[in-house]
Write a protein that holds these residues in place. Structure first.
Motif, PDB file in Angstrom:
ATOM      1  N   UNK A   1       0.840  -1.193   0.000  1.00  0.00           N
ATOM      2  CA  UNK A   1       0.000   0.000   0.000  1.00  0.00           C
ATOM      3  C   UNK A   1       0.879   1.249   0.000  1.00  0.00           C
ATOM      4  N   UNK A   2       0.531   2.203  -0.852  1.00  0.00           N
ATOM      5  CA  UNK A   2       1.251   3.467  -0.884  1.00  0.00           C
ATOM      6  C   UNK A   2       0.796   4.353   0.277  1.00  0.00           C
ATOM      7  N   UNK A   3       1.646   5.306   0.649  1.00  0.00           N
ATOM      8  CA  UNK A   3       1.405   6.193   1.774  1.00  0.00           C
ATOM      9  C   UNK A   3       0.754   7.493   1.298  1.00  0.00           C
ATOM     10  N   UNK A   4      -0.295   7.923   1.951  1.00  0.00           N
ATOM     11  CA  UNK A   4      -0.978   9.168   1.597  1.00  0.00           C
ATOM     12  C   UNK A   4       0.018  10.332   1.664  1.00  0.00           C
ATOM     13  N   UNK A   5       0.077  11.123   0.602  1.00  0.00           N
ATOM     14  CA  UNK A   5       1.072  12.192   0.468  1.00  0.00           C
ATOM     15  C   UNK A   5       0.429  13.421  -0.151  1.00  0.00           C
ATOM     16  N   UNK A   6       0.877  14.587   0.310  1.00  0.00           N
ATOM     17  CA  UNK A   6       0.380  15.861  -0.215  1.00  0.00           C
ATOM     18  C   UNK A   6       1.576  16.735  -0.573  1.00  0.00           C
ATOM     19  N   UNK A   7       1.529  17.344  -1.758  1.00  0.00           N
ATOM     20  CA  UNK A   7       2.580  18.262  -2.195  1.00  0.00           C
ATOM     21  C   UNK A   7       1.963  19.648  -2.340  1.00  0.00           C
ATOM     22  N   UNK A   8       2.397  20.570  -1.478  1.00  0.00           N
ATOM     23  CA  UNK A   8       1.936  21.966  -1.550  1.00  0.00           C
ATOM     24  C   UNK A   8       2.934  22.758  -2.371  1.00  0.00           C
ATOM     25  N   UNK A   9       2.509  23.241  -3.507  1.00  0.00           N
ATOM     26  CA  UNK A   9       3.361  24.046  -4.384  1.00  0.00           C
ATOM     27  C   UNK A   9       3.063  25.522  -4.114  1.00  0.00           C
ATOM     28  N   UNK A  10       3.900  26.141  -3.260  1.00  0.00           N
ATOM     29  CA  UNK A  10       3.739  27.557  -2.917  1.00  0.00           C
ATOM     30  C   UNK A  10       4.658  28.342  -3.837  1.00  0.00           C
ATOM     31  N   UNK A  93       1.618   7.792 -12.532  1.00  0.00           N
ATOM     32  CA  UNK A  93       1.545   6.583 -13.349  1.00  0.00           C
ATOM     33  C   UNK A  93       2.521   5.524 -12.843  1.00  0.00           C
ATOM     34  N   UNK A  94       3.688   5.962 -12.383  1.00  0.00           N
ATOM     35  CA  UNK A  94       4.648   5.040 -11.781  1.00  0.00           C
ATOM     36  C   UNK A  94       4.083   4.465 -10.482  1.00  0.00           C
ATOM     37  N   UNK A  95       3.478   5.335  -9.657  1.00  0.00           N
ATOM     38  CA  UNK A  95       2.912   4.873  -8.385  1.00  0.00           C
ATOM     39  C   UNK A  95       1.743   3.925  -8.607  1.00  0.00           C
ATOM     40  N   UNK A  96       0.936   4.200  -9.606  1.00  0.00           N
ATOM     41  CA  UNK A  96      -0.224   3.339  -9.879  1.00  0.00           C
ATOM     42  C   UNK A  96       0.223   1.952 -10.343  1.00  0.00           C
ATOM     43  N   UNK A  97       1.332   1.899 -11.063  1.00  0.00           N
ATOM     44  CA  UNK A  97       1.854   0.598 -11.497  1.00  0.00           C
ATOM     45  C   UNK A  97       2.301  -0.234 -10.308  1.00  0.00           C
ATOM     46  N   UNK A  98       2.747   0.448  -9.243  1.00  0.00           N
ATOM     47  CA  UNK A  98       3.184  -0.271  -8.037  1.00  0.00           C
ATOM     48  C   UNK A  98       2.013  -0.641  -7.142  1.00  0.00           C
ATOM     49  N   UNK A  99       0.947   0.163  -7.177  1.00  0.00           N
ATOM     50  CA  UNK A  99      -0.214  -0.079  -6.321  1.00  0.00           C
ATOM     51  C   UNK A  99      -1.478   0.239  -7.117  1.00  0.00           C
ATOM     52  N   UNK A 454       8.105   9.642  -0.484  1.00  0.00           N
ATOM     53  CA  UNK A 454       6.993   9.952   0.419  1.00  0.00           C
ATOM     54  C   UNK A 454       5.838   8.974   0.243  1.00  0.00           C
ATOM     55  N   UNK A 455       5.619   8.558  -1.011  1.00  0.00           N
ATOM     56  CA  UNK A 455       4.559   7.579  -1.294  1.00  0.00           C
ATOM     57  C   UNK A 455       4.969   6.167  -0.912  1.00  0.00           C
ATOM     58  N   UNK A 456       6.279   5.994  -0.606  1.00  0.00           N
ATOM     59  CA  UNK A 456       6.862   4.681  -0.311  1.00  0.00           C
ATOM     60  C   UNK A 456       6.721   3.744  -1.501  1.00  0.00           C
ATOM     61  N   UNK A 457       7.028   4.333  -2.668  1.00  0.00           N
ATOM     62  CA  UNK A 457       7.041   3.581  -3.921  1.00  0.00           C
ATOM     63  C   UNK A 457       8.485   3.483  -4.387  1.00  0.00           C
ATOM     64  N   UNK A 458       8.984   2.293  -4.709  1.00  0.00           N
ATOM     65  CA  UNK A 458      10.367   2.164  -5.195  1.00  0.00           C
ATOM     66  C   UNK A 458      10.559   2.918  -6.500  1.00  0.00           C
TER      67      UNK A 458
END
Length: 468
Positions: A1-10, A93-99, A454-458
């Motif tokens: 399972x990937x880890x919930x992650x948020x990226x704030x672009x300020x 797309x990379x993260x979705x391939x892992x999870x 951060x997503x814990x995706x290799x």
């Protein structure tokens, strides 16, 4: 399972801006890892975001600026929205391939239509048949638009860009992000907060009036960090670029015109840039310009001409563009970089009386280059507010009108970006509390890997193609 992650672009946030006027960010950053991001060139929104989200340089993903000359159509197009223009896989797309259960919400980052993202929000005005432009947005799924605007009101387009820019647009995007999270609980959320971009360009980062803008975006960012951390998310705060003080607009197209390279068309007494019939012209984008030269035999002479122009630091041709990993077919034959205190206008006319009608309007899709002066109302217009009110009334009554209130004075702009600054305190910033060995300085392409961490995706293994 990937880890919930948020990226704030300020947008525009740098180390030098975090302090007493940003109490929430300063407190959070005190317990976070911090890295400076070496800017990609050009350090402009579309190029930077595509570099972060693909982990590739512009020569690979193809987003060489906020817009470029579409040679097959003989038109300059800025601020296109199809994600198909980005020629590399995205981090989601990379993260979705892992999870396979992974989902992503893209809340305002660019190229946010025709995308593989699950949930999206992007500004999208309604252009009516009678010439009116109405504020609106585009979402995926489509009914998310109705849910957001039912709760938050219509997307505040005129607070997002133009003379009325304010914190209202960033706050709307932030609130929309929270609503979207409550509805769908995406694994990765990308949030675009543009507020600092406005007065940092209008006033320059040295102006003390920036304090108010810092306080406003700090409150929005602090609220978002609290909201997402309460949900167990890993939070990253980053920016696309830093904005530097400038005092010299460089009218690169006027230089080319005065030397016989630019052709114009006359319509109704005004001049329009005729790109197809010009020997050379520039698509100006803050502190970087792409110069398109029709005849390869003339590239060297145009390069020599521009190298002698005050305010220009570099004029790169051919393989020289690889210095910034920028040699893509969408590039100009020449890539021009301004000096630290200078920036490029798109202006091609020599007499303001002959300027095209769009020059005095907020019209990001007709101008053959970026125009930050759109953030000003012309200070020479007497009784500006009654004039604007009269135009708005005509619009509401269904009459055609032209909101021609934008000045043609480029010296009003006091801040710009796009080049790689010598002062690292003006570089974009990355902040995170995620426990990783983050170096003090990272390349723009490394942000892709940091998001995956951060997503814990290799990180995906590189693909090697055998040479035949």
């Amino acid at each position: 399972m990937t880890q919930k992650t948020v990226v704030l672009n300020i947008v525009g946030l740098t180390k030098s801006l975090i302090g007493k006027h940003t109490p929430h960010l300063a407190k959070w950053a005190a317990n976070a890892q911090q890295a400076s991001i070496k800017p990609v060139l050009p350090a402009v929104t579309c190029t930077v975001q595509s570099t972060y989200l693909t982990g590739k340089w512009p020569q690979e993903h193809g987003i060489v600026a906020n817009g470029w000359y579409f040679r097959e159509e003989d038109e300059v197009k800025l601020w296109r929205q199809s994600n198909k223009l980005v020629q590399a896989p995205k981090v989601w797309e990379v993260a979705r391939a892992a999870d396979p259960k992974f989902t992503v919400a893209n809340m305002g980052w660019w190229y946010n239509m025709n995308t593989t993202a699950d949930y999206t929000l992007t500004p999208r005005p309604q252009y009516l048949a009678d010439g009116r432009k109405l504020p609106d947005c585009y979402t995926q799924p489509a009914d998310l638009r109705d849910k957001l605007q039912a709760e938050l009101g219509t997307f505040p387009l005129f607070n997002y860009w133009g003379p009325k820019t304010s914190i209202k647009s960033s706050r709307w995007i932030a609130d929309a992000s929270k609503i979207t999270d409550n509805l769908y609980d995406p694994t990765l959320t990308l949030i675009y907060l543009p507020h600092l971009d406005y007065n940092l360009q209008r006033l320059g980062p040295s102006n003390p009036r920036i304090a108010k803008d810092l306080q406003e975006i700090d409150a929005v960012a602090g609220d978002l960090i609290s909201f997402y951390e309460a949900k167990g998310a890993n939070v990253m705060v980053l920016s696309e670029y830093g904005i530097s003080d400038v005092n010299q607009p460089v009218h690169i197209n006027r230089v080319l015109r005065e030397n016989g390279y630019i052709n114009v068309r006359i319509e109704r007494g005004t001049e329009l840039l005729d790109m197809a019939m010009s020997e050379a012209f520039a698509v100006a984008d803050h502190q970087v310009a792409h110069v398109y030269v029709k005849d390869a035999a003339k590239i060297a002479e145009v390069q020599q001409l521009l190298q002698g122009v005050d305010g220009i630091e570099e004029v790169l041709a051919g393989d020289e563009r690889n210095k910034y990993k920028l040699a893509h077919e969408r590039c100009g034959e020449l890539v021009v970089v301004a000096k630290a205190h200078a920036w490029f206008t798109y202006y091609f006319w020599l007499d303001d009386k002959k300027a095209p009608d769009y020059a005095r309007m907020v019209d990001i899709h007709k101008k053959p280059g970026f125009d930050p002066v759109e953030m000003f109302a012309d200070p020479k217009i007497k009784f500006l507010l009654p004039k604007v009110a009269g135009k708005v009334l005509k619009k509401k009554l269904g009459f055609r009108m032209v909101m021609d209130i934008i000045p043609l004075d480029a010296t009003l702009i006091k801040g710009s970006h796009g080049r790689i600054q010598e002062d690292k305190n003006e570089w974009p910033l990355l902040l995170t509390k995620y426990k990783s060995n983050l170096p003090q300085e990272v390349q723009a392409v490394d942000v892709f890997d940091v998001i995956l961490q951060h997503l814990q995706v290799p990180k995906p293994e590189p693909v090697f193609i055998a040479q035949v």
